[in-house]
Design a protein around this motif. Structure first.
Motif, PDB file in Angstrom:
ATOM      1  N   ASP A   1     -42.744  13.626 -66.310  1.00  0.00           N
ATOM      2  CA  ASP A   1     -41.753  14.188 -67.223  1.00  0.00           C
ATOM      3  C   ASP A   1     -42.392  15.248 -68.119  1.00  0.00           C
ATOM      4  N   GLY A   2     -41.735  16.394 -68.229  1.00  0.00           N
ATOM      5  CA  GLY A   2     -42.215  17.453 -69.098  1.00  0.00           C
ATOM      6  C   GLY A   2     -43.314  18.308 -68.519  1.00  0.00           C
ATOM      7  N   GLU A   3     -43.820  17.957 -67.333  1.00  0.00           N
ATOM      8  CA  GLU A   3     -44.944  18.718 -66.763  1.00  0.00           C
ATOM      9  C   GLU A   3     -44.500  20.102 -66.300  1.00  0.00           C
ATOM     10  N   LYS A   4     -43.295  20.203 -65.790  1.00  0.00           N
ATOM     11  CA  LYS A   4     -42.770  21.491 -65.329  1.00  0.00           C
ATOM     12  C   LYS A   4     -41.271  21.526 -65.599  1.00  0.00           C
ATOM     13  N   VAL A   5     -40.742  22.731 -65.698  1.00  0.00           N
ATOM     14  CA  VAL A   5     -39.295  22.948 -65.791  1.00  0.00           C
ATOM     15  C   VAL A   5     -38.943  24.136 -64.912  1.00  0.00           C
ATOM     16  N   LEU A   6     -37.661  24.233 -64.581  1.00  0.00           N
ATOM     17  CA  LEU A   6     -37.165  25.434 -63.910  1.00  0.00           C
ATOM     18  C   LEU A   6     -36.424  26.262 -64.944  1.00  0.00           C
ATOM     19  N   ARG A   7     -36.770  27.567 -65.016  1.00  0.00           N
ATOM     20  CA  ARG A   7     -36.142  28.456 -65.994  1.00  0.00           C
ATOM     21  C   ARG A   7     -35.437  29.607 -65.292  1.00  0.00           C
ATOM     22  N   ALA A   8     -34.322  30.028 -65.878  1.00  0.00           N
ATOM     23  CA  ALA A   8     -33.675  31.247 -65.390  1.00  0.00           C
ATOM     24  C   ALA A   8     -34.512  32.443 -65.822  1.00  0.00           C
ATOM     25  N   LYS A   9     -34.626  33.452 -64.936  1.00  0.00           N
ATOM     26  CA  LYS A   9     -35.392  34.657 -65.259  1.00  0.00           C
ATOM     27  C   LYS A   9     -34.403  35.742 -65.697  1.00  0.00           C
ATOM     28  N   ILE A  10     -34.287  35.926 -67.008  1.00  0.00           N
ATOM     29  CA  ILE A  10     -33.284  36.871 -67.513  1.00  0.00           C
ATOM     30  C   ILE A  10     -33.973  37.966 -68.326  1.00  0.00           C
ATOM     31  N   ASP A  11     -34.213  37.749 -69.631  1.00  0.00           N
ATOM     32  CA  ASP A  11     -34.768  38.815 -70.466  1.00  0.00           C
ATOM     33  C   ASP A  11     -35.348  38.202 -71.726  1.00  0.00           C
ATOM     34  N   MET A  12     -36.662  38.213 -71.849  1.00  0.00           N
ATOM     35  CA  MET A  12     -37.313  37.621 -73.011  1.00  0.00           C
ATOM     36  C   MET A  12     -37.162  38.480 -74.272  1.00  0.00           C
ATOM     37  N   ALA A  13     -36.584  39.668 -74.136  1.00  0.00           N
ATOM     38  CA  ALA A  13     -36.329  40.507 -75.305  1.00  0.00           C
ATOM     39  C   ALA A  13     -34.839  40.563 -75.643  1.00  0.00           C
ATOM     40  N   ALA A  14     -34.037  39.732 -75.006  1.00  0.00           N
ATOM     41  CA  ALA A  14     -32.588  39.762 -75.233  1.00  0.00           C
ATOM     42  C   ALA A  14     -32.266  39.448 -76.694  1.00  0.00           C
ATOM     43  N   PRO A  15     -31.320  40.178 -77.307  1.00  0.00           N
ATOM     44  CA  PRO A  15     -30.928  39.884 -78.694  1.00  0.00           C
ATOM     45  C   PRO A  15     -30.402  38.459 -78.852  1.00  0.00           C
ATOM     46  N   ASN A  16     -29.733  37.967 -77.838  1.00  0.00           N
ATOM     47  CA  ASN A  16     -29.225  36.594 -77.846  1.00  0.00           C
ATOM     48  C   ASN A  16     -30.321  35.675 -77.319  1.00  0.00           C
ATOM     49  N   ILE A  17     -30.859  34.815 -78.194  1.00  0.00           N
ATOM     50  CA  ILE A  17     -32.004  33.978 -77.824  1.00  0.00           C
ATOM     51  C   ILE A  17     -31.683  33.066 -76.647  1.00  0.00           C
ATOM     52  N   THR A  18     -30.408  32.699 -76.501  1.00  0.00           N
ATOM     53  CA  THR A  18     -30.011  31.846 -75.377  1.00  0.00           C
ATOM     54  C   THR A  18     -30.390  32.479 -74.045  1.00  0.00           C
ATOM     55  N   MET A  19     -30.450  33.801 -73.984  1.00  0.00           N
ATOM     56  CA  MET A  19     -30.707  34.511 -72.728  1.00  0.00           C
ATOM     57  C   MET A  19     -32.199  34.720 -72.464  1.00  0.00           C
ATOM     58  N   ARG A  20     -33.060  34.211 -73.314  1.00  0.00           N
ATOM     59  CA  ARG A  20     -34.506  34.389 -73.130  1.00  0.00           C
ATOM     60  C   ARG A  20     -35.040  33.282 -72.222  1.00  0.00           C
ATOM     61  N   ASP A  21     -34.781  33.470 -70.946  1.00  0.00           N
ATOM     62  CA  ASP A  21     -35.271  32.565 -69.899  1.00  0.00           C
ATOM     63  C   ASP A  21     -35.013  31.089 -70.227  1.00  0.00           C
ATOM     64  N   PRO A  22     -33.768  30.691 -70.331  1.00  0.00           N
ATOM     65  CA  PRO A  22     -33.461  29.301 -70.685  1.00  0.00           C
ATOM     66  C   PRO A  22     -33.873  28.317 -69.590  1.00  0.00           C
ATOM     67  N   VAL A  23     -34.210  27.117 -70.004  1.00  0.00           N
ATOM     68  CA  VAL A  23     -34.507  26.036 -69.062  1.00  0.00           C
ATOM     69  C   VAL A  23     -33.199  25.617 -68.392  1.00  0.00           C
ATOM     70  N   ILE A  24     -33.210  25.481 -67.054  1.00  0.00           N
ATOM     71  CA  ILE A  24     -32.007  25.053 -66.345  1.00  0.00           C
ATOM     72  C   ILE A  24     -32.208  23.733 -65.588  1.00  0.00           C
ATOM     73  N   TYR A  25     -33.439  23.283 -65.412  1.00  0.00           N
ATOM     74  CA  TYR A  25     -33.720  21.963 -64.832  1.00  0.00           C
ATOM     75  C   TYR A  25     -34.943  21.372 -65.515  1.00  0.00           C
TER      76      TYR A  25
END
Length: 557
Positions: free
Chosen positions: A169-193
């Motif tokens: 548990d916690g060793e790895k996650v799957l993240r969406a690859k979006i934009d780490m500079a996005a004004p909306n923090i939700t879009m900065r590569d959020p964890v999806i799994y």
């Protein structure tokens, strides 16, 4: 399905009208109510239920009940069962359309694999704390994970190995690859799994990885062909991610779900956080999720609120775009207005003192007609005898000039019965009044020669003959200060120590002897009360629902 639910025009309906005008959703409107089974529903969820089911009803569409069971560490079948009961009690039905996010775990996994193949997701080894540090702030962009550049092949292999249980548990996650500079923090590569070696209440040990809510929700909506995903305002910042996932996976813009947000319900003097409600239950501050002081639907139901009153309240507060604090007096007004039409009237004495009518024949008992409801021809008969109980507060030995209840040498009318006059009082050794002696006018009852004699005070009463002993639970608000609601961190200090007062020696007329738990009454001059589930044939228990004074009606004038 109840009629005329949430049919007042609002911005959600305006948006749907515009979509239909533009040729979208030709197959009809389809909404959903998606609770997490990690606690009991509260009145804020009732608003969402009314909006989702009511919107579907307005457009002759469908509404699903779908459990967002993506976090097995906090979920329980008890909550699943309670949610179904609450939705049905409010008057809504989902027919055969009850689903679970866990129904789609295989499909959701496949969607995640597809994102990896399209170069839009990657496996990340950063810890949760490191992910937060890398995310940046509202004024500074985030920093890309050192694992962001992994190849598609490596990500596919690692994600499969996550599913196969190779990592902790916690060793790895799957993240969406979006934009780490996005004004909306939700879009900065959020964890999806994330990895969680936890047994699921429906899928057992099949899975050790679980999708995050922001990933499972839009895709579950799309799988079910939901047209409008109606949710509360805190998800507004998550809408770009909702849309990004659907676009990235190729869902048609004319048929895929559209997210619309409305203001959540906040009530004065109420705790509206499921996490804090759980804290109250687990900390023993209340007797359970259905404690009548709780804002849970099961608590309101046990207290004696009606589904009609809650639906009417949800309709009256409307659907807004900005958060606000609603006065709890408005909810109580809706409850009082509904109970006034449906609750039978009875007499109950909560703080009894004995009255002996010295000139009434000993051993005699007569049954006097009393109305059950205003403007109703139905009547009940209440026993009257030489000894009765009245409220201790309805007698004063030394009374002010405008005290129009019972006092020495004073007269009052007993509701449905006779005029009595105080002649004497008896006290115990401590000086407490234990008995009031009176005489009565035998011609003053209804139809008698002196029945029309003008007397300013009218009292309720209960005869000793046939009366029932009862416990009465008086409830006040959980929070002392109406502004101290769910956002206060140390809200336990704001709890009202007098939120429950139990009266043990109350007297109730015998007409309630065989009434079932949940039966509601108006106690004359007292308020509205409900028979609690703790009642037995030998021990009646009543919950106070709401008082007679309507502060909201006064505020509206």
């Amino acid at each position: 399905m109840p009629e005329n639910v949430n049919l007042l025009p609002n911005f959600i309906h305006n948006a749907i009208d515009e979509d239909l005008k533009n040729g979208k959703y030709a197959d009809g409107i389809h909404t959903r109510f998606p609770p997490e089974p990690n606690g009991y529903l509260h009145i804020g969820h009732a608003k969402s239920i009314c909006i989702n089911f009511g919107t579907a009803q307005k457009y002759n569409g469908l509404c699903n009940l779908r459990f967002d069971d993506t976090n097995p560490t906090k979920e329980d079948v008890e909550y699943v069962d309670s949610i179904q009961e609450d939705v049905k009690w409010l008057g809504f039905t989902w027919d055969d359309r009850m689903f679970y996010a866990s129904n789609y775990f295989d499909k959701l996994y496949d969607f995640a694999v597809e994102l990896i193949k399209r170069g839009k997701a990657y496996v990340c080894d950063l810890t949760a704390d490191e992910i937060r540090q890398y995310r940046g702030t509202l004024t500074e962009p985030g920093k890309e994970s050192p694992y962001r550049s992994r190849s598609i092949e490596e990500n596919l292999d690692l994600f499969k190995r996550m599913k196969d249980g190779e990592f902790a548990d916690g060793e790895k996650v799957l993240r969406a690859k979006i934009d780490m500079a996005a004004p909306n923090i939700t879009m900065r590569d959020p964890v999806i799994y994330r990895i969680s070696h936890t047994k699921h209440h429906r899928t057992g040990d099949k899975w050790c990885i679980y999708p995050m809510y922001d990933f499972a929700h839009p895709l579950s909506d799309a799988i079910e062909k939901i047209t409008h995903s109606i949710c509360t305002l805190e998800f507004e910042d998550h809408r770009p991610l909702y849309d990004w996932l659907l676009e990235s996976l190729g869902f048609d813009s004319n048929t895929r779900p559209r997210q619309l947000e409305f203001a959540r319900l906040n009530l004065t003097n109420m705790i509206m956080s499921k996490r804090k409600l759980r804290q109250l239950v687990e900390g023993g501050y209340v007797s359970g999720w259905d404690d009548p002081r709780m804002p849970t639907i099961s608590g309101l139901r046990r207290r004696g609120y009606t589904p009609e009153s809650i639906r009417n309240f949800c309709e009256q507060i409307g659907v807004a775009k900005s958060n606000s604090l609603v006065d709890i007096a408005m909810l109580e007004h809706c409850v009082r207005e509904d109970l006034n039409k449906r609750a039978d009237r009875i007499m109950a004495v909560l703080d009894p003192v004995k009255v002996v009518i010295t000139n009434y024949p000993a051993g005699k008992c007569e049954y006097l007609p009393a109305e059950n409801k205003p403007n109703s021809s139905a009547a009940r008969y209440v026993p009257f005898a030489r000894e009765i109980y009245i409220e201790r507060g309805d007698f004063m030995e030394v009374a002010p000039k405008k005290f129009f209840r019972l006092k020495p040498d004073g007269e009052v009318r007993l509701k449905y019965a006779y005029i009595i006059k105080c002649t004497d009082i008896i006290k115990d050794a401590a000086g407490n009044i234990v008995q009031i002696n009176c005489t009565y006018d035998p011609d003053s009852k209804r139809g008698g020669a002196t029945a029309g004699r003008k007397i300013k005070g009218t009292l309720h009463w209960v005869a000793l003959t046939g009366c029932l002993n009862a416990e009465v639970r008086l409830y006040d608000y959980l929070l002392k200060d109406e502004e101290n609601h769910t956002e206060q961190s140390d809200f336990i200090k704001a709890l009202n120590p007098d939120s429950l007062v139990v009266l043990k020696n109350c007297k109730v007329e015998p007409s309630v002897a065989w009434a079932a738990p949940g039966t509601k009454y108006q106690f004359l001059r007292q308020g509205y009360f409900c028979i609690d589930k703790d009642s037995t044939k030998d021990s009646l228990v009543f919950n106070k629902i709401v008082g007679l004074r309507d502060s909201w009606a006064k505020k509206k004038k």
